[in-house]
Scaffold this motif. Structure first.
Motif, PDB file in Angstrom:
ATOM      1  N   LYS A 142       0.754  -1.150   0.074  1.00 37.85           N
ATOM      2  CA  LYS A 142       0.016   0.157  -0.171  1.00 37.85           C
ATOM      3  C   LYS A 142       0.800   1.259  -0.253  1.00 37.85           C
ATOM      4  CE  LYS A 142      -3.806   2.069   2.234  1.00 37.85           C
ATOM      5  NZ  LYS A 142      -4.546   2.409   3.583  1.00 37.85           N
ATOM      6  N   CYS A 143       0.353   2.221  -0.623  1.00 39.23           N
ATOM      7  CA  CYS A 143       0.996   3.572  -0.654  1.00 39.23           C
ATOM      8  C   CYS A 143       0.895   4.383   0.625  1.00 39.23           C
ATOM      9  CB  CYS A 143       0.504   4.248  -1.955  1.00 39.23           C
ATOM     10  SG  CYS A 143       1.120   6.124  -1.706  1.00 39.23           S
TER      11      CYS A 143
ATOM     12  N   VAL B   8       0.774   7.321   1.190  1.00 40.26           N
ATOM     13  CA  VAL B   8      -0.122   8.649   0.851  1.00 40.26           C
ATOM     14  C   VAL B   8      -1.268   7.889   0.309  1.00 40.26           C
ATOM     15  CG1 VAL B   8      -0.273  10.850  -0.237  1.00 40.26           C
ATOM     16  CG2 VAL B   8       2.109   9.871   0.439  1.00 40.26           C
ATOM     17  N   GLU B   9      -2.522   8.690   0.543  1.00 41.85           N
ATOM     18  CA  GLU B   9      -3.719   8.066   0.335  1.00 41.85           C
ATOM     19  C   GLU B   9      -3.815   7.303  -0.967  1.00 41.85           C
ATOM     20  OE1 GLU B   9      -6.857  10.822   1.311  1.00 41.85           O
ATOM     21  OE2 GLU B   9      -5.846  11.595   2.926  1.00 41.85           O
ATOM     22  N   SER B  10      -3.392   7.717  -2.247  1.00 37.18           N
ATOM     23  CA  SER B  10      -3.394   7.225  -3.397  1.00 37.18           C
ATOM     24  C   SER B  10      -2.124   7.047  -4.091  1.00 37.18           C
ATOM     25  CB  SER B  10      -4.709   7.736  -4.158  1.00 37.18           C
ATOM     26  OG  SER B  10      -4.372   8.884  -4.472  1.00 37.18           O
ATOM     27  N   GLU B  11      -1.842   6.048  -4.750  1.00 34.85           N
ATOM     28  CA  GLU B  11      -0.716   5.992  -5.562  1.00 34.85           C
ATOM     29  C   GLU B  11      -0.909   6.773  -6.916  1.00 34.85           C
ATOM     30  OE1 GLU B  11       0.059   1.881  -5.970  1.00 34.85           O
ATOM     31  OE2 GLU B  11      -1.515   1.814  -7.573  1.00 34.85           O
TER      32      GLU B  11
ATOM     33  N   ARG C 257       5.519  15.142  -2.874  1.00 35.04           N
ATOM     34  CA  ARG C 257       3.905  15.069  -2.536  1.00 35.04           C
ATOM     35  C   ARG C 257       3.937  15.793  -1.031  1.00 35.04           C
ATOM     36  NH1 ARG C 257       1.148   9.543  -3.857  1.00 35.04           N
ATOM     37  NH2 ARG C 257      -0.533  10.595  -3.755  1.00 35.04           N
ATOM     38  N   GLU C 258       4.753  15.552  -0.351  1.00 35.36           N
ATOM     39  CA  GLU C 258       4.621  16.361   1.024  1.00 35.36           C
ATOM     40  C   GLU C 258       4.710  17.863   0.691  1.00 35.36           C
ATOM     41  OE1 GLU C 258       7.650  14.437   3.536  1.00 35.36           O
ATOM     42  OE2 GLU C 258       6.036  12.838   4.354  1.00 35.36           O
TER      43      GLU C 258
END
Length: 80
Positions: free
Chosen positions: A21-22, A24-27, A70-71
Motif C-alpha cells: 500500500k502507498c 499517501v492516500e493514493s498512489e 508530494r509532501e
C-alpha cells in the motif's frame, strides 16, 4: 551475515510495506510499486525478496523522492 549486510537488510525491511500500500492516500500512475501492488500477496513477497540490493535501493530512492515531492505540495496547499 556481516553487520553492514544486517543493517541494509533491516533498512529494506522498513520499506517492505510499500509493496502492499502507498503511505499517501493514493498512489500515482507513475509509482514504481504500482504493478507490484497488483500481484497476489505471495507473488509480491517472492518478487521483492528476489530483488538485488541495488534494485531495492532504487525502489526506496524513488519512493523517497515521490514522498518528498508530494509532501511539499501538500504543505504548500495547506498554507494557502
Amino acid at each position: 551475515m556481516t553487520k553492514n549486510a544486517g543493517n541494509m537488510e533491516k533498512c529494506y525491511s522498513n520499506y517492505f510495506g510499500l509493496i502492499f500500500k502507498c503511505p499517501v492516500e493514493s498512489e500515482l500512475n507513475a509509482c514504481v510499486y504500482k504493478k507490484l501492488r497488483r500481484l497476489p500477496s505471495k507473488e509480491k513477497i517472492a518478487y521483492y525478496e528476489a530483488l538485488t540490493e541495488d534494485e531495492k535501493k532504487m525502489l526506496i530512492e524513488k519512493h523517497q523522492y515521490c514522498l518528498a515531492v508530494r509532501e511539499k505540495k501538500l504543505t504548500f496547499y495547506k498554507l494557502h
